[in-house]
Scaffold this motif. Structure first.
Motif, PDB file in Angstrom:
ATOM      1  N   SER A 109       0.808  -1.220   0.000  1.00  0.00           N
ATOM      2  CA  SER A 109       0.000   0.000   0.000  1.00  0.00           C
ATOM      3  C   SER A 109       0.843   1.273   0.000  1.00  0.00           C
ATOM      4  O   SER A 109       0.330   2.351  -0.288  1.00  0.00           O
ATOM      5  N   LEU A 110       2.131   1.161   0.325  1.00  0.00           N
ATOM      6  CA  LEU A 110       3.005   2.331   0.335  1.00  0.00           C
ATOM      7  C   LEU A 110       3.512   2.695  -1.058  1.00  0.00           C
ATOM      8  O   LEU A 110       4.108   3.759  -1.251  1.00  0.00           O
ATOM      9  N   ILE A 111       3.279   1.845  -2.032  1.00  0.00           N
ATOM     10  CA  ILE A 111       3.807   2.063  -3.377  1.00  0.00           C
ATOM     11  C   ILE A 111       2.805   2.891  -4.176  1.00  0.00           C
ATOM     12  O   ILE A 111       1.646   2.499  -4.297  1.00  0.00           O
ATOM     13  N   PRO A 112       3.225   4.031  -4.722  1.00  0.00           N
ATOM     14  CA  PRO A 112       2.276   4.870  -5.481  1.00  0.00           C
ATOM     15  C   PRO A 112       1.846   4.183  -6.775  1.00  0.00           C
ATOM     16  O   PRO A 112       2.576   3.343  -7.313  1.00  0.00           O
ATOM     17  N   PRO A 113       0.676   4.530  -7.283  1.00  0.00           N
ATOM     18  CA  PRO A 113       0.126   3.841  -8.462  1.00  0.00           C
ATOM     19  C   PRO A 113       1.058   3.834  -9.666  1.00  0.00           C
ATOM     20  O   PRO A 113       1.118   2.832 -10.395  1.00  0.00           O
TER      21      PRO A 113
END
Length: 126
Positions: A109-113
C-alpha cells in the motif's frame, strides 16, 4: 514518464519454470529498489522478492526462497524473476514495482500507483 511493463506469464505444469521480465522506462536499475509481488484470487497482494542493485541487497519471501531468483540487467534496463519448481500455490497475477527502499516490499500500500506495472498472469496446473 515512468513505466514498468511485465511479461513472461503463462500456463505451466507443476514443477515447471518461467522467467518474468519487467521492462523499465523512466527508471534505471540503480535508481530504486525493485520488487515482485503476486496476488492470488481472493487474497491480498504480497511481496515475494526485491532487489537493490546499488548495494546488492536481495530479499525473498519464505514461500519462494530456493526456487525463485531475482536479478537485474543494467544494459537492458530490466528486472527479472526466474521461477523454478513451480507449485499450484504460485498461481496469481505477478506485478513489478519500483520501491523507495527494500522495506517497502512488506507493504504494497506504500507504493504509489505509477510505480506499478500492469501485471502478468501465472497459472500453475497440478
Amino acid at each position: 514518464e515512468v513505466q514498468l511493463v511485465e511479461s513472461g506469464g503463462d500456463l505451466v505444469q507443476a514443477g515447471g519454470s518461467l522467467r518474468l521480465t519487467c521492462a523499465l522506462s523512466g527508471f534505471t536499475t540503480d535508481s530504486y529498489a525493485f520488487g515482485w509481488f503476486r496476488q492470488a484470487p481472493g487474497k491480498k497482494r504480497e511481496g515475494i522478492s526485491a532487489i537493490k542493485s546499488s548495494d546488492g541487497s536481495i530479499y525473498y519471501a519464505d514461500s519462494v526462497k530456493g526456487r525463485f531468483t531475482i536479478s537485474t540487467d543494467d544494459a537492458k534496463n530490466a528486472v527479472y524473476l526466474q521461477m523454478n519448481s513451480l507449485k499450484p500455490e504460485d498461481t496469481g497475477v505477478y506485478y513489478c514495482a519500483a520501491l523507495y527502499n527494500m522495506a517497502v516490499i512488506y507493504t504494497a500500500s506504500l507504493i504509489p500507483p505509477h510505480h506499478w506495472g500492469q501485471g502478468t498472469q501465472v497459472t500453475v496446473s497440478s
